[in-house]
Write a protein that holds these residues in place. Structure first.
Motif, PDB file in Angstrom:
ATOM      1  N   GLN B  85      -7.494   3.151  -7.316  1.00 31.93           N
ATOM      2  CA  GLN B  85      -7.642   2.089  -8.308  1.00 31.93           C
ATOM      3  C   GLN B  85      -6.276   1.508  -8.676  1.00 31.93           C
ATOM      4  OE1 GLN B  85      -9.131   3.535 -11.991  1.00 31.93           O
ATOM      5  NE2 GLN B  85      -9.201   1.523 -12.953  1.00 31.93           N
ATOM      6  N   ASN B  86      -5.357   2.410  -9.068  1.00 28.72           N
ATOM      7  CA  ASN B  86      -3.975   1.969  -9.288  1.00 28.72           C
ATOM      8  C   ASN B  86      -3.267   2.155  -7.962  1.00 28.72           C
ATOM      9  OD1 ASN B  86      -4.272   4.724  -9.356  1.00 28.72           O
ATOM     10  ND2 ASN B  86      -2.577   5.075 -10.735  1.00 28.72           N
ATOM     11  N   LEU B  87      -2.958   1.071  -7.296  1.00 35.95           N
ATOM     12  CA  LEU B  87      -2.448   1.090  -5.930  1.00 35.95           C
ATOM     13  C   LEU B  87      -1.494   2.237  -5.641  1.00 35.95           C
ATOM     14  CD1 LEU B  87      -1.743  -2.703  -5.703  1.00 35.95           C
ATOM     15  CD2 LEU B  87      -3.448  -1.460  -4.388  1.00 35.95           C
ATOM     16  N   GLN B  88      -1.700   2.896  -4.527  1.00 36.58           N
ATOM     17  CA  GLN B  88      -0.762   3.919  -4.055  1.00 36.58           C
ATOM     18  C   GLN B  88      -0.239   3.474  -2.693  1.00 36.58           C
ATOM     19  OE1 GLN B  88       0.318   6.656  -5.565  1.00 36.58           O
ATOM     20  NE2 GLN B  88      -0.951   6.521  -7.379  1.00 36.58           N
ATOM     21  N   ILE B  89       0.634   2.466  -2.759  1.00 35.52           N
ATOM     22  CA  ILE B  89       1.203   1.904  -1.539  1.00 35.52           C
ATOM     23  C   ILE B  89       2.576   2.528  -1.312  1.00 35.52           C
ATOM     24  CG2 ILE B  89       2.266  -0.244  -0.677  1.00 35.52           C
ATOM     25  CD1 ILE B  89      -0.689  -0.335  -0.321  1.00 35.52           C
ATOM     26  N   PHE B  90       2.974   2.673  -0.049  1.00 38.96           N
ATOM     27  CA  PHE B  90       4.332   3.120   0.236  1.00 38.96           C
ATOM     28  C   PHE B  90       5.239   1.887   0.123  1.00 38.96           C
ATOM     29  CE2 PHE B  90       1.568   5.774   3.144  1.00 38.96           C
ATOM     30  CZ  PHE B  90       1.376   6.755   2.194  1.00 38.96           C
ATOM     31  N   GLN B  91       5.706   1.628  -1.097  1.00 36.19           N
ATOM     32  CA  GLN B  91       6.361   0.371  -1.453  1.00 36.19           C
ATOM     33  C   GLN B  91       7.578   0.018  -0.593  1.00 36.19           C
ATOM     34  OE1 GLN B  91       5.482  -1.679  -4.036  1.00 36.19           O
ATOM     35  NE2 GLN B  91       3.945  -0.445  -5.098  1.00 36.19           N
ATOM     36  N   GLU B  92       8.369   1.049  -0.239  1.00 39.39           N
ATOM     37  CA  GLU B  92       9.633   0.773   0.451  1.00 39.39           C
ATOM     38  C   GLU B  92       9.438   0.597   1.957  1.00 39.39           C
ATOM     39  OE1 GLU B  92      12.723   0.710  -1.162  1.00 39.39           O
ATOM     40  OE2 GLU B  92      11.593   0.841  -3.036  1.00 39.39           O
ATOM     41  N   MET B  93       8.229   0.902   2.437  1.00 43.34           N
ATOM     42  CA  MET B  93       7.998   0.807   3.872  1.00 43.34           C
ATOM     43  C   MET B  93       7.424  -0.576   4.215  1.00 43.34           C
ATOM     44  SD  MET B  93       6.407   4.634   4.279  1.00 43.34           S
ATOM     45  CE  MET B  93       6.016   4.658   6.022  1.00 43.34           C
ATOM     46  N   THR B  94       7.516  -0.925   5.502  1.00 42.78           N
ATOM     47  CA  THR B  94       6.952  -2.208   5.903  1.00 42.78           C
ATOM     48  C   THR B  94       5.424  -2.115   5.867  1.00 42.78           C
ATOM     49  OG1 THR B  94       6.825  -1.645   8.231  1.00 42.78           O
ATOM     50  CG2 THR B  94       8.882  -2.638   7.470  1.00 42.78           C
ATOM     51  N   VAL B  95       4.803  -3.281   5.887  1.00 43.28           N
ATOM     52  CA  VAL B  95       3.342  -3.348   5.907  1.00 43.28           C
ATOM     53  C   VAL B  95       2.803  -2.581   7.122  1.00 43.28           C
ATOM     54  CG1 VAL B  95       1.406  -4.943   6.215  1.00 43.28           C
ATOM     55  CG2 VAL B  95       3.249  -5.495   4.613  1.00 43.28           C
TER      56      VAL B  95
END
Lengths: 319, 261
Positions: B85-95
């Motif tokens: 729900q609250n995004l858990q994206i690997f922010q520093e990595m590329t898409v």
């Protein structure tokens, strides 16, 4: 960011620097300085894997450098091992130690991890200082020459000690950089960087978080150990300072200064902080002060470290 | 036969029962939605099913195997994947790297292969890369593959999380509010995507606040309130259930109680 092509560019830059810098060396003394930079850069690359990739901190990595250094000092004398095999033995002991202590320690996060690794480093340095019978205590001990240089001389290649160790350290640094760059763009490296970003999300895509953290810790310990061994071999002498707390802090400062996610940055950070005391002799007296100052200033003004900040400025702040 | 079976699941935090005695099942290709007011325990339920929280009571089984308390990375190996729900994206990595991380289970090998960049590792990575590009195309992010994920818009990150979860080739996918914060067009896209996935046989467990979306695509709805299941059934039945209406709109006694409390 650093996929495919970037890896070879980084390696080429590093190889060119190592190969061409001797052309501008004003004296043979600078080979010694260069070799020292390479050795420091090697251990800092290990920290790039631990801190930059996996997002874990260690304030006791000098402990592993100490293990590597004293393996090269002690094993030839007591076990009759060749100094180069002693280096391998030291790396093996460091890896085993890292695996042993890393397992419980890496369950801890943030400050706890820093404190636990700090404790490990102090333990190693205390043992090296206090076991006088074995290590010579705070005065240190001699390290046997591996005999490689005389081997080269027999083959008709005369090198000064400085030149020889400059070449060896440079080569090992290149190999270390190559391995670290390979790791960056590999399944393990991605898993490490993923858990750095979000441990929960990494786990839900199947990453065994504890295992990958341990992997990063063991690999970085081997880097520090090999660097410690090379230091002992090229100096022919070693003191417990190599395992000291100050050395651990120095390593982390070099990594943070250069850019903790970047292999080239690590080398730059190592170069700057190794050169500083050579240029400014007063630095030696105020080393702790300067290290602290560098750390604070970098954190405030260049939180990503020198090289990534410069790269970003050159690219003109990509969207 | 059901793929996911939740039986009597419950958990308490400091004496407060966050979820209590919840049971339901999801079959392959079925879309089951969990709805309920804020704080009803939907995300807590998801966290127990996906192994992030250890359930206090009850059990979860996957394809007949009891997986209660199995850690998330083991569940991933068994074919359970989720978004947050609250995004858990690997922010520093590329898409692209974000989706590649989703291929961890199929591209992982020995650490030596990774350090030495051995051909086997490169083959596995190349296969993962091809798959990742396909998935990015599917969620319309292929043009942003080399961007740092942290720079993407919220709606794009939602789609990226779905792509990453799909990279595992899951048998069951848990989607925690996939349409939250998305505009009408994006919501429709997610709607289509979910329908496609279920048509391909993936079981879907969905938490969503967009009632129109839920009513349209769900085969089965489970309604939670104060951590307990108050109703379940087909969308048409659930939407007319007095208990559900009361939970969403509140009843007079409850308002009275709130005023007194």
């Amino acid at each position: 960011m650093m996929a495919g092509r970037g890896k070879w560019i980084s390696l080429a830059v590093l190889a060119l620097l190592i190969g061409l810098l001797p052309l501008v060396f004003p004296s043979g003394y600078y080979f010694r300085v260069g070799a020292l930079i390479f050795v420091n850069a090697l251990s800092v690359i290990g920290l790039v894997i631990l801190i930059g990739y996996a997002g874990q901190i260690s304030l006791g990595h000098a402990g592993f450098a100490g293990i590597g250094a004293y393996a090269c000092a002690l094993a030839p004398e007591h076990l009759g091992l060749h100094p180069l095999l002693s280096l391998v033995l030291g790396a093996g002991i460091s890896a085993a130690m890292a695996a042993l202590i890393g397992k419980p320690i890496l369950r801890l996060k943030g400050y706890y991890l820093a404190v636990a690794t700090l404790g490990f480093g102090i333990l190693v340095s205390m043992i090296l200082t206090n076991e006088r019978a074995l290590t010579g205590g705070p005065d240190g001990m001699n390290v046997a020459d591996p005999g490689l240089r005389s081997l080269l001389r027999d083959m008709g290649w005369r090198l000064s000690g400085g030149e020889f160790w400059y070449g060896i350290s440079g080569l090992v640094l290149l190999v270390g950089a190559w391995l670290a760059l390979n790791l960056f763009d590999s399944p393990s490296g991605r898993a490490m960087r993923a858990l750095h970003g979000s441990e929960v999300a990494a786990a839900t895509v199947g990453v065994d978080v504890a295992r990958q953290k341990l992997r990063a810790f063991v690999i970085s310990a081997v880097y520090a150990s090999v660097a410690g061994s090379l230091l002992a071999l090229q100096n022919g002498y070693i003191t417990p300072d190599v395992a000291g707390f100050l050395h651990s802090v120095e390593m982390v400062t070099m990594a943070v200064l250069g850019g903790v996610g970047s292999v080239l940055g690590a080398t730059l950070g190592a170069a700057i902080l190794t050169l500083l005391p050579q240029v400014l002799t007063v630095f030696a007296e105020y080393e702790q002060l300067v290290l602290g100052l560098v750390m604070v200033l970098v954190m405030i003004f260049l939180p990503q470290g020198l090289l990534p900040s410069i790269a970003r400025r050159l690219k003109g702040r990509d969207a | 036969m059901s793929l996911l079976q939740v039986s009597g699941l419950g958990i308490s935090f400091g004496g407060v029962k966050a979820v209590e005695d919840v049971s339901f099942a999801v079959a392959p290709g079925e879309i089951v939605s969990v709805i309920g007011p804020n704080g009803a325990g939907k995300t807590t339920l998801f966290n127990m099913i996906s192994g992030i929280y250890l359930p206090g009571r009850g059990s979860v089984s996957l394809d007949g195997t009891d997986v209660t308390g199995v850690p998330p990375h083991r569940l991933a190996e068994m074919g359970l994947s989720r978004t947050f729900q609250n995004l858990q994206i690997f922010q520093e990595m590329t898409v692209l790297d974000n989706v590649l991380a989703g291929y961890h289970l199929s591209e992982r090998g020995s650490v030596w292969a990774d350090l030495l960049s051995l051909p086997g590792m490169r083959r596995r990575a190349a296969r993962a890369r091809a798959g990742a590009h396909q998935l990015l195309k599917r969620v319309r992010l292929d043009d942003k593959a080399d961007q740092i994920a942290g720079n993407l818009s919220y709606g794009a990150l939602k789609r990226l999380e779905i792509a990453r979860a799909l990279a595992l080739e899951p048998r069951i996918l848990l989607l925690d509010e996939p349409a939250a914060g998305c505009n009408a067009v994006e919501t429709e896209e997610i709607d289509h995507l979910i329908a496609e996935l279920s048509a391909s046989g993936i079981a879907i467990l969905l938490v969503e606040h967009d009632m129109k979306l839920v009513m349209r695509i769900s085969n089965h709805i489970v309604v939670l309130d104060h951590g307990e299941k108050i109703a379940e059934g087909e969308p048409s039945t659930v939407s007319r259930d007095p208990a559900v209406i009361a939970a969403y709109l509140g009843t007079q006694e409850e308002e009275q109680a709130d005023a007194d409390g």
